[in-house]
Design a protein around this motif. Sequence first.
Motif, PDB file in Angstrom:
ATOM      1  N   VAL A 100       0.846  -1.194   0.000  1.00 22.94           N
ATOM      2  CA  VAL A 100       0.000   0.000   0.000  1.00 22.94           C
ATOM      3  C   VAL A 100       0.885   1.249   0.000  1.00 22.94           C
ATOM      4  O   VAL A 100       1.756   1.401   0.851  1.00 22.94           O
ATOM      5  N   LYS A 101       0.653   2.140  -0.977  1.00 24.07           N
ATOM      6  CA  LYS A 101       1.462   3.365  -1.099  1.00 24.07           C
ATOM      7  C   LYS A 101       0.732   4.610  -0.625  1.00 24.07           C
ATOM      8  O   LYS A 101       1.355   5.621  -0.317  1.00 24.07           O
ATOM      9  N   LYS A 102      -0.601   4.563  -0.601  1.00 24.87           N
ATOM     10  CA  LYS A 102      -1.382   5.709  -0.118  1.00 24.87           C
ATOM     11  C   LYS A 102      -2.496   5.205   0.778  1.00 24.87           C
ATOM     12  O   LYS A 102      -3.004   4.097   0.594  1.00 24.87           O
ATOM     13  N   ALA A 103      -2.853   6.023   1.753  1.00 27.36           N
ATOM     14  CA  ALA A 103      -3.892   5.641   2.712  1.00 27.36           C
ATOM     15  C   ALA A 103      -5.215   5.398   1.990  1.00 27.36           C
ATOM     16  O   ALA A 103      -5.500   6.032   0.965  1.00 27.36           O
ATOM     17  N   PRO A 104      -6.056   4.459   2.485  1.00 26.37           N
ATOM     18  CA  PRO A 104      -7.342   4.157   1.840  1.00 26.37           C
ATOM     19  C   PRO A 104      -8.228   5.398   1.718  1.00 26.37           C
ATOM     20  O   PRO A 104      -8.316   6.206   2.643  1.00 26.37           O
ATOM     21  N   VAL A 105      -8.855   5.520   0.573  1.00 23.78           N
ATOM     22  CA  VAL A 105      -9.819   6.598   0.333  1.00 23.78           C
ATOM     23  C   VAL A 105     -11.205   5.971   0.297  1.00 23.78           C
ATOM     24  O   VAL A 105     -11.467   5.067  -0.498  1.00 23.78           O
ATOM     25  N   GLU A 106     -12.086   6.440   1.163  1.00 27.61           N
ATOM     26  CA  GLU A 106     -13.409   5.832   1.287  1.00 27.61           C
ATOM     27  C   GLU A 106     -14.308   6.237   0.129  1.00 27.61           C
ATOM     28  O   GLU A 106     -14.444   7.412  -0.206  1.00 27.61           O
ATOM     29  N   LYS A 107     -14.923   5.232  -0.497  1.00 25.05           N
ATOM     30  CA  LYS A 107     -15.906   5.413  -1.553  1.00 25.05           C
ATOM     31  C   LYS A 107     -17.249   4.865  -1.056  1.00 25.05           C
ATOM     32  O   LYS A 107     -17.318   4.242   0.001  1.00 25.05           O
ATOM     33  N   PRO A 108     -18.348   5.079  -1.798  1.00 26.37           N
ATOM     34  CA  PRO A 108     -19.652   4.611  -1.310  1.00 26.37           C
ATOM     35  C   PRO A 108     -19.700   3.126  -0.964  1.00 26.37           C
ATOM     36  O   PRO A 108     -20.298   2.740   0.037  1.00 26.37           O
ATOM     37  N   LYS A 109     -19.063   2.271  -1.771  1.00 26.30           N
ATOM     38  CA  LYS A 109     -19.141   0.830  -1.531  1.00 26.30           C
ATOM     39  C   LYS A 109     -17.780   0.156  -1.403  1.00 26.30           C
ATOM     40  O   LYS A 109     -17.703  -1.076  -1.354  1.00 26.30           O
ATOM     41  N   SER A 110     -16.716   0.922  -1.378  1.00 26.74           N
ATOM     42  CA  SER A 110     -15.383   0.320  -1.341  1.00 26.74           C
ATOM     43  C   SER A 110     -14.373   1.309  -0.784  1.00 26.74           C
ATOM     44  O   SER A 110     -14.693   2.474  -0.517  1.00 26.74           O
ATOM     45  N   TYR A 111     -13.161   0.809  -0.605  1.00 28.39           N
ATOM     46  CA  TYR A 111     -12.016   1.662  -0.294  1.00 28.39           C
ATOM     47  C   TYR A 111     -11.064   1.623  -1.489  1.00 28.39           C
ATOM     48  O   TYR A 111     -10.783   0.553  -2.032  1.00 28.39           O
ATOM     49  N   MET A 112     -10.591   2.790  -1.889  1.00 30.24           N
ATOM     50  CA  MET A 112      -9.665   2.866  -3.011  1.00 30.24           C
ATOM     51  C   MET A 112      -8.236   2.923  -2.472  1.00 30.24           C
ATOM     52  O   MET A 112      -7.907   3.752  -1.638  1.00 30.24           O
ATOM     53  N   LEU A 113      -7.390   2.019  -2.983  1.00 32.97           N
ATOM     54  CA  LEU A 113      -5.993   1.950  -2.558  1.00 32.97           C
ATOM     55  C   LEU A 113      -5.088   2.118  -3.766  1.00 32.97           C
ATOM     56  O   LEU A 113      -5.360   1.558  -4.840  1.00 32.97           O
ATOM     57  N   GLU A 114      -4.034   2.875  -3.595  1.00 31.02           N
ATOM     58  CA  GLU A 114      -2.975   2.898  -4.601  1.00 31.02           C
ATOM     59  C   GLU A 114      -1.870   1.982  -4.087  1.00 31.02           C
ATOM     60  O   GLU A 114      -1.308   2.222  -3.021  1.00 31.02           O
ATOM     61  N   VAL A 115      -1.612   0.896  -4.826  1.00 35.71           N
ATOM     62  CA  VAL A 115      -0.654  -0.103  -4.364  1.00 35.71           C
ATOM     63  C   VAL A 115       0.461  -0.266  -5.380  1.00 35.71           C
ATOM     64  O   VAL A 115       0.263  -0.070  -6.584  1.00 35.71           O
ATOM     65  N   GLU A 116       1.621  -0.644  -4.878  1.00 33.08           N
ATOM     66  CA  GLU A 116       2.772  -0.927  -5.736  1.00 33.08           C
ATOM     67  C   GLU A 116       2.948  -2.435  -5.819  1.00 33.08           C
ATOM     68  O   GLU A 116       3.148  -3.110  -4.814  1.00 33.08           O
ATOM     69  N   ASN A 117       2.817  -2.949  -7.022  1.00 33.23           N
ATOM     70  CA  ASN A 117       2.908  -4.388  -7.223  1.00 33.23           C
ATOM     71  C   ASN A 117       4.366  -4.842  -7.117  1.00 33.23           C
ATOM     72  O   ASN A 117       5.260  -4.221  -7.685  1.00 33.23           O
ATOM     73  N   VAL A 118       4.615  -5.911  -6.381  1.00 35.39           N
ATOM     74  CA  VAL A 118       5.993  -6.406  -6.215  1.00 35.39           C
ATOM     75  C   VAL A 118       6.177  -7.811  -6.766  1.00 35.39           C
ATOM     76  O   VAL A 118       7.296  -8.224  -7.069  1.00 35.39           O
ATOM     77  N   ALA A 119       5.090  -8.578  -6.905  1.00 33.18           N
ATOM     78  CA  ALA A 119       5.210  -9.938  -7.431  1.00 33.18           C
ATOM     79  C   ALA A 119       3.841 -10.421  -7.894  1.00 33.18           C
ATOM     80  O   ALA A 119       2.802  -9.933  -7.437  1.00 33.18           O
ATOM     81  N   LEU A 120       3.851 -11.389  -8.824  1.00 31.76           N
ATOM     82  CA  LEU A 120       2.596 -11.966  -9.284  1.00 31.76           C
ATOM     83  C   LEU A 120       2.792 -13.436  -9.628  1.00 31.76           C
ATOM     84  O   LEU A 120       3.910 -13.887  -9.902  1.00 31.76           O
ATOM     85  N   ALA A 121       1.695 -14.185  -9.618  1.00 30.57           N
ATOM     86  CA  ALA A 121       1.697 -15.597  -9.989  1.00 30.57           C
ATOM     87  C   ALA A 121       0.433 -15.887 -10.776  1.00 30.57           C
ATOM     88  O   ALA A 121      -0.656 -15.449 -10.392  1.00 30.57           O
ATOM     89  N   TYR A 122       0.566 -16.637 -11.889  1.00 37.90           N
ATOM     90  CA  TYR A 122      -0.589 -16.950 -12.724  1.00 37.90           C
ATOM     91  C   TYR A 122      -1.207 -18.311 -12.389  1.00 37.90           C
ATOM     92  O   TYR A 122      -2.329 -18.396 -11.916  1.00 37.90           O
ATOM     93  N   ASP A 123      -0.468 -19.386 -12.630  1.00 32.84           N
ATOM     94  CA  ASP A 123      -1.046 -20.720 -12.502  1.00 32.84           C
ATOM     95  C   ASP A 123      -0.723 -21.409 -11.187  1.00 32.84           C
ATOM     96  O   ASP A 123      -1.259 -22.463 -10.883  1.00 32.84           O
ATOM     97  N   SER A 124       0.182 -20.867 -10.411  1.00 31.05           N
ATOM     98  CA  SER A 124       0.546 -21.455  -9.129  1.00 31.05           C
ATOM     99  C   SER A 124       0.978 -20.335  -8.206  1.00 31.05           C
ATOM    100  O   SER A 124       0.909 -19.169  -8.561  1.00 31.05           O
ATOM    101  N   LEU A 125       1.418 -20.685  -7.019  1.00 34.95           N
ATOM    102  CA  LEU A 125       1.899 -19.670  -6.087  1.00 34.95           C
ATOM    103  C   LEU A 125       3.400 -19.465  -6.217  1.00 34.95           C
ATOM    104  O   LEU A 125       4.079 -19.097  -5.263  1.00 34.95           O
ATOM    105  N   HIS A 126       3.923 -19.763  -7.415  1.00 32.39           N
ATOM    106  CA  HIS A 126       5.333 -19.472  -7.699  1.00 32.39           C
ATOM    107  C   HIS A 126       5.409 -18.030  -8.218  1.00 32.39           C
ATOM    108  O   HIS A 126       5.133 -17.754  -9.383  1.00 32.39           O
ATOM    109  N   PHE A 127       5.754 -17.115  -7.329  1.00 37.41           N
ATOM    110  CA  PHE A 127       5.718 -15.693  -7.667  1.00 37.41           C
ATOM    111  C   PHE A 127       6.941 -15.275  -8.472  1.00 37.41           C
ATOM    112  O   PHE A 127       8.048 -15.765  -8.248  1.00 37.41           O
ATOM    113  N   GLN A 128       6.724 -14.383  -9.372  1.00 37.95           N
ATOM    114  CA  GLN A 128       7.817 -13.760 -10.116  1.00 37.95           C
ATOM    115  C   GLN A 128       7.807 -12.268  -9.814  1.00 37.95           C
ATOM    116  O   GLN A 128       6.754 -11.646  -9.713  1.00 37.95           O
ATOM    117  N   ASP A 129       9.005 -11.713  -9.654  1.00 38.29           N
ATOM    118  CA  ASP A 129       9.123 -10.299  -9.311  1.00 38.29           C
ATOM    119  C   ASP A 129       8.618  -9.427 -10.458  1.00 38.29           C
ATOM    120  O   ASP A 129       8.815  -9.733 -11.638  1.00 38.29           O
TER     121      ASP A 129
END
Length: 680
Positions: A100-129
């Motif tokens: 999380v890079k910025k504090a949550p901003v409250e919306k009518p039905k959700s909270y909006m977050l600006e996040v910095e992605n550091v890793a992802l995984a498609y078919d398994s939990l083997h993350f790639q940077d």
Amino acid sequence: MREFLLRTPFFRLFLALVVGVLLFECLSFSWILPVLLVLSVLSIILHFLSNKKDNYKLRWLFGCGVFLFFASLSFYLSQSKAERLQTYDVERAAVYKAIVKKAPVEKPKSYMLEVENVALAYDSLHFQDTEGRLLLYVQKTDEAGSLRIGDELLFAATLKKPLGAKNPEAFDYSKYLKRKGIGATAYVNSSQWRLVKKSDAFSVFQLASDCRRYLLSVYREYNISGDEFAVLAALTLGYKDEIPDDLYLSYSNSGALHILSVSGLHVGVLFLILSLCLSFLNKTAKTRFLKSLLIIILLWGFAFITGLSASVMRASLMFSVLSLGNVFSYKSNVYNAIFFSAFVLLLINPSALFDVSFLLSYSAVLSIVYFQPRFKRLLFFENNLLNWSWDLFCVSIAAQIGTFPIGLYFFHKFSNHFLLTNFLAIPLATGIIYLAVLLLVFSALPQIASWIALLLQYLLKAQNKSVLFVDGLPNATLQTWIGSWEVVLLYALILASTLYVLKKNTRFLFLSLVLVVGFAGLRLYRNYEGYVHAKLYVYADNKSTSIDVFHGGKHVLYSTDIDRIKSIMTPFWLKMQVGDCEKGKSLSGIDFFEVNNARFAVLTDDSLRNKTSNKLCDVDYLVIGNHTKFKYEDLTGMFSFRNLIADSSISKWKMKQLKEKCNANGIRFYSTDENGAFQL
């Protein structure tokens, strides 16, 4: 002008950064950067190699070299930021790790977050940077609202590409996020994410957010609620999330929107008040330094409690530089201080040049600094109230001179009663700010604070009523559309007219007249185009089906939701210089009409599902929308058509099927969801 350029070096450096940013925005060719650098180096070398006697004459070469260097620097910074923008694999499910890079901003039905992605995984939990920023909307829960800057999240989502401008003159949300370094958006419900690691690192931005949240709770504690709370939170702490749309529109129409935006105006007023209150420290160099230090601390303290927003930090930096300049015995150059702050901000973030608040802040401050003292000298009153009223009048007029071209360009409206609004709302807003400070100071003493809160509520109600009163007056706003070239012509006209008044040189008067003719000519040409050429648009909207026909300076709208399209397409209608709908027709079921010998059929319900006809209805264009459910064979069983247009309400899988069938049968297919509004 020559003296201004010599005394304001940061104006030249700021202009160089602007040139570099615009070159990247308009001509982002890879060869531009090396060309700028080579020309810069050559200019500086030629200056140093010149004879001593010619060195002074050729000093412009050194200036050109420095100018080109900073232009190349801003070009490089813009290029680097664009390259860091991650291109995500959208429409594909994946698991992401993000911070999380910025504090949550409250919306009518959700909270909006600006996040910095550091890793992802498609078919398994083997993350790639990986890297890049996302805009993440999280289902509103207490856990989501308690997230802090630096927290690490794990979430499963299908990323979406931010929507671009699909309709003419529509807001380009994709470009807006791109300039902020955000490449995709996503929504997750409470079961699709979890907190992996709580941040224990110190963050000044999180601390500022916590401080503002506490101050907002003080307002609520003393029963300030509804519209009064929304305006008070916006006016004093820059928290605008709870302002109702209708109240926000009234503030906009009346010309009081700047009151709700904690920005350069608020910081400037605070700077003037602090300078006046601490004027007794102007006696010696040491006391002047102490005064400057106190002003800077208090300015940044104000920025801190308002959440360290970009606009407040920008204004705080500018006035901090002004305050430091006043430490010295000589008079500081206010323009140099202003352009120094703008220069620093563009170095940090080149895309700030396209930020509306950046443009409005600096145009307002520069205009006030230049015009207000000149207007003020025209009249002087012995009566303090009249003198104060004249000061407010001068500041209001000066600010409008500098900002109205940008306001018309971005918001397409101008408040005709802005002077009346300022005379009503600014005194009330000043009183509200003072009472709000007193409420926060005495919040631990309920006996005193409750009376302050009561008085504060009366002032807030009075301000809202005054704004609604002005908004309700006849002809409260002038609505119009101007393009970028018209903005340039308007500022050139302001400059030429000012120079004529100062210099009394008829060349500037002639130039002013030429600019007026040029401005009028652009608008007449656009009006002529609207009269001569007939145009038809099928708008891109996922909640309605709308067709608009323009001819002879008028237009006819066919739509399943006329009111919705009016709210979306008003800027485009202003550009086309047509008023509200000359006449309109609500679409329902099957509708037919003809435009310039082209026959149209519009299908907006399921009445033709599983039906056929022995005699096909022959049309040139078949438009389908309004979430209709059918098969391709249903259409060919009733219509003979050469063009099929599907609006954005049709599902993506149905779009794909229709496109394949049309291509196989030699029928032109157009999707407004993929290609934007259809224009004929």
